[in-house]
Motif scaffolding. Structure first.
Motif, PDB file in Angstrom:
ATOM      1  N   UNK A  41      13.646  -2.066  -7.114  1.00 17.39           N
ATOM      2  CA  UNK A  41      13.597  -1.999  -5.652  1.00 17.39           C
ATOM      3  C   UNK A  41      14.143  -0.672  -5.147  1.00 17.39           C
ATOM      4  N   UNK A  42      15.152  -0.144  -5.827  1.00 20.49           N
ATOM      5  CA  UNK A  42      15.774   1.109  -5.377  1.00 20.49           C
ATOM      6  C   UNK A  42      14.777   2.265  -5.393  1.00 20.49           C
TER       7      UNK A  42
ATOM      8  N   UNK B  62      15.088   6.615  -1.272  1.00 22.77           N
ATOM      9  CA  UNK B  62      14.178   7.323  -2.174  1.00 22.77           C
ATOM     10  C   UNK B  62      13.094   8.078  -1.433  1.00 22.77           C
ATOM     11  N   UNK B  63      12.708   7.621  -0.261  1.00 29.01           N
ATOM     12  CA  UNK B  63      11.565   8.206   0.434  1.00 29.01           C
ATOM     13  C   UNK B  63      11.910   9.582   1.001  1.00 29.01           C
ATOM     14  N   UNK B  64      11.163  10.581   0.602  1.00 31.50           N
ATOM     15  CA  UNK B  64      11.402  11.938   1.067  1.00 31.50           C
ATOM     16  C   UNK B  64      12.651  12.564   0.497  1.00 31.50           C
TER      17      UNK B  64
ATOM     18  N   UNK C  35      17.142  10.971 -11.499  1.00 33.03           N
ATOM     19  CA  UNK C  35      17.253  12.104 -10.577  1.00 33.03           C
ATOM     20  C   UNK C  35      15.929  12.850 -10.450  1.00 33.03           C
ATOM     21  N   UNK C  36      15.167  12.923 -11.524  1.00 38.31           N
ATOM     22  CA  UNK C  36      13.875  13.601 -11.495  1.00 38.31           C
ATOM     23  C   UNK C  36      12.824  12.773 -10.765  1.00 38.31           C
ATOM     24  N   UNK C  37      12.816  11.467 -10.975  1.00 40.85           N
ATOM     25  CA  UNK C  37      11.752  10.626 -10.437  1.00 40.85           C
ATOM     26  C   UNK C  37      12.102   9.919  -9.127  1.00 40.85           C
ATOM     27  N   UNK C  38      13.389   9.727  -8.828  1.00 37.13           N
ATOM     28  CA  UNK C  38      13.758   8.876  -7.689  1.00 37.13           C
ATOM     29  C   UNK C  38      14.567   9.618  -6.639  1.00 37.13           C
ATOM     30  N   UNK C  39      15.847   9.849  -6.893  1.00 39.86           N
ATOM     31  CA  UNK C  39      16.682  10.580  -5.933  1.00 39.86           C
ATOM     32  C   UNK C  39      17.979  11.017  -6.601  1.00 39.86           C
ATOM     33  N   UNK C  40      18.651  12.036  -6.053  1.00 42.63           N
ATOM     34  CA  UNK C  40      19.896  12.535  -6.646  1.00 42.63           C
ATOM     35  C   UNK C  40      21.051  11.561  -6.461  1.00 42.63           C
ATOM     36  N   UNK C  41      22.070  11.755  -7.281  1.00 42.57           N
ATOM     37  CA  UNK C  41      23.339  11.041  -7.153  1.00 42.57           C
ATOM     38  C   UNK C  41      23.130   9.528  -7.097  1.00 42.57           C
TER      39      UNK C  41
ATOM     40  N   UNK D 140       0.831  -1.206   0.000  1.00 45.35           N
ATOM     41  CA  UNK D 140       0.000   0.000   0.000  1.00 45.35           C
ATOM     42  C   UNK D 140       0.862   1.251   0.000  1.00 45.35           C
ATOM     43  N   UNK D 141       1.927   1.245   0.809  1.00 43.78           N
ATOM     44  CA  UNK D 141       2.820   2.404   0.869  1.00 43.78           C
ATOM     45  C   UNK D 141       3.589   2.569  -0.442  1.00 43.78           C
ATOM     46  N   UNK D 142       3.939   1.461  -1.090  1.00 43.35           N
ATOM     47  CA  UNK D 142       4.625   1.542  -2.383  1.00 43.35           C
ATOM     48  C   UNK D 142       3.718   2.175  -3.434  1.00 43.35           C
TER      49      UNK D 142
END
Length: 515
Positions: free
Chosen positions: A358-359, A365-367, A321-327, A88-90
């Motif tokens: 999974x990453x 990735x969260x926040x 970087x736009x959809x998930x997280x930087x670096x 559900x959280x995913x």
């Protein structure tokens, strides 16, 4: 108790991103929080910075960078939790990242479908009927060629009310990379045509999108390629094609820029004919570009660029970087780049692989992403089922630092932590109040409609419902207790008043600024 002095106010952080006690009480009064109820919330909020694992809703914590300082700072506004997300959280995480949030009905429907089916629904959007959105927009008779303001409201409504959220999110992504600006392009059909180009081609082959962009009137005007002639090649477009669109600095030389500019000579534009090739102005001589030699034109240049290993890695890095997280980790980018190459530069398989990884749902990735002003405002409208034509919100979005169709320069918006400054934070809090209190025809929020029939009887149940909807379930522990106590302390007030207050506090919280 505070005496209201400036020193005391600075020393007393509360929920709304460091707002002082006096400021919070003034805002609480505007929102209808009484003198008896607002202090319940304030009293429950720590007067000093919380220790690790302490209460939620602190003021913004410092932004961290890598140990050697070589990478851009990464936002750390949330207390991270290494526990894996349940399904559900995913789904909730996915809907904020691959779209712009979801209403309670949408969220429930996608959770019932499950994560993989939701990914399929978002990615394979071509056959989804978006007729209701088109009817909404057509009824307004907006002038999309002469009025920047109406053009902006048209797109904001598309993002908020589309049945194809990933299509609009991808259009937004390309607008920040393959940028053009109304400021330079000016009135006329060019900017709306470019926006439609991104919407139609944005999940297709990247080489084909680049060739279309090379002929796009808005881009040709913005980067001066319409004046690129054999006797005086203009290097603007050829430089940005490599630096910002495909390879990045370090993967080409100045000679490559010059030779590429020669290849695009004669590609011209007229109001009557649109794009055309003026053979007399095209340099048909031999050119040496990225170690290849031939009588290249602009399409050949794109093909040669796409053969470079760095091209796949570059665009996959921009997507991640736009959809998930930087670096991102090198292995993540290499895996996506392999998908990009095996599928002939097609973007859709890369996006699918990204959303299935999974990453993408990891604690890192969260926040990890600060919402842009557009993502913040549109996300609140979409999640809360707010009805608006965005006329009351277009100026607040601009005041938070973002004007769509008006990026600051060819590199687009820097994003990330640059969205967070004292002026922008105040505007974000103001926008939270504007939406929470909206009752007018052009901006209307009816919170009781959201909870009707859901059997929410207690303050805790109300808090849990909106925390799940707006914060993806990231509210827990002491933060939940604080908001519950706050609602309990309001006494005998209407349900509408309670709901508007809790929505305001969540929209203004640090957690809602990130996703």
């Amino acid at each position: 108790m505070s005496d209201g002095s400036p020193t005391d106010e600075r020393a007393d952080p509360v929920l709304t991103l460091g707002m002082g006690r006096r400021s919070f009480m003034a805002r609480a009064a505007l929102l209808g929080l009484t003198a008896a109820t607002a202090p319940v919330f304030i009293a429950a909020t720590p007067r000093t910075a919380p220790a690790a694992g302490g209460t939620r809703f602190p003021g913004p914590t410092p932004f961290n960078s890598s140990e050697d300082g070589s990478t851009p700072p990464v936002p750390n506004l949330l207390q991270q939790d290494n526990a894996p997300l349940d399904e559900a959280a995913r789904v909730s995480h996915l809907l904020w990242r691959a779209g712009l949030g979801a209403s309670p009905g949408e969220l429930a429907r996608f959770r019932e479908m499950g994560l993989q089916a939701t990914i399929d629904h978002l990615v394979d959007f071509d056959d989804i009927d978006d007729g209701a959105l088109e009817e909404r927009l057509a009824a307004q008779e907006l002038d999309l060629e002469q009025s920047l303001n109406q053009l902006q409201r048209w797109w904001l409504q598309r993002m908020a009310y589309t049945a194809r959220p990933l299509q609009e999110k991808m259009t937004f992504f390309w607008h920040g990379i393959l940028t053009s600006s109304f400021r330079i392009v000016g009135k006329g059909p060019y900017m709306i045509e470019q926006n439609r180009l991104f919407r139609e081609w944005g999940m297709g082959r990247y080489d084909e999108l680049l060739k279309a962009v090379s002929r796009d009137p808005a881009m040709m005007t913005y980067l001066d390629s319409r004046s690129n002639k054999k006797a005086a090649p203009n290097e603007n477009y050829s430089r940005e094609l490599m630096e910002l669109f495909t390879l990045g600095i370090g993967h080409y030389t100045e000679e490559d820029v010059r030779e590429s500019a020669r290849a695009f000579t004669g590609w011209q534009l007229s109001r009557k004919r649109g794009f055309y090739v003026n053979a007399k102005q095209h340099d048909n001589g031999r050119k040496t570009f990225l170690a290849r030699r031939g009588r290249f034109d602009g399409d050949d240049i794109v093909d040669i660029i796409m053969e470079q290993p760095a091209a796949a890695e570059y665009i996959c890095n921009r997507l991640w970087t736009f959809f998930a997280y930087p670096d991102p980790e090198p292995e993540v980018i290499e895996r996506l780049a392999d998908v990009f190459r095996r599928n002939g530069t097609e973007i859709r398989p890369v996006v699918r692989a990204m959303l299935e990884s999974d990453e993408f749902y990891s604690s890192r990735a969260r926040g990890a992403l600060v919402k842009s002003p557009v993502e913040l405002a549109v996300g609140a409208v979409r999640a809360l089922a707010v009805e608006t034509d965005f006329r009351p919100l277009d100026k607040p979005i601009e005041q938070m630092g973002q004007e769509i169709f008006m990026p600051p320069n060819v590199a687009g918006w820097p994003g990330g932590v640059t969205w967070i400054n004292s002026s922008a934070l105040l505007q974000r809090v103001n926008m939270a109040g504007k939406i929470a209190e909206a009752r007018a025809n052009r901006l209307r929020f009816t919170p009781t409609d959201l909870v009707d029939g859901r059997g929410l009887r207690t303050s805790a149940e109300i808090v849990d419902f909106f925390a799940d909807l707006l914060l993806g379930g990231r509210l827990n522990g002491a933060g939940r207790d604080i908001l519950t106590a706050f609602l309990d302390g309001m006494g005998n007030v209407s349900l509408d008043r309670k709901l508007r207050n809790v929505v305001y506090l969540m929209l203004a919280s640090p957690d809602f600024q990130v996703m």
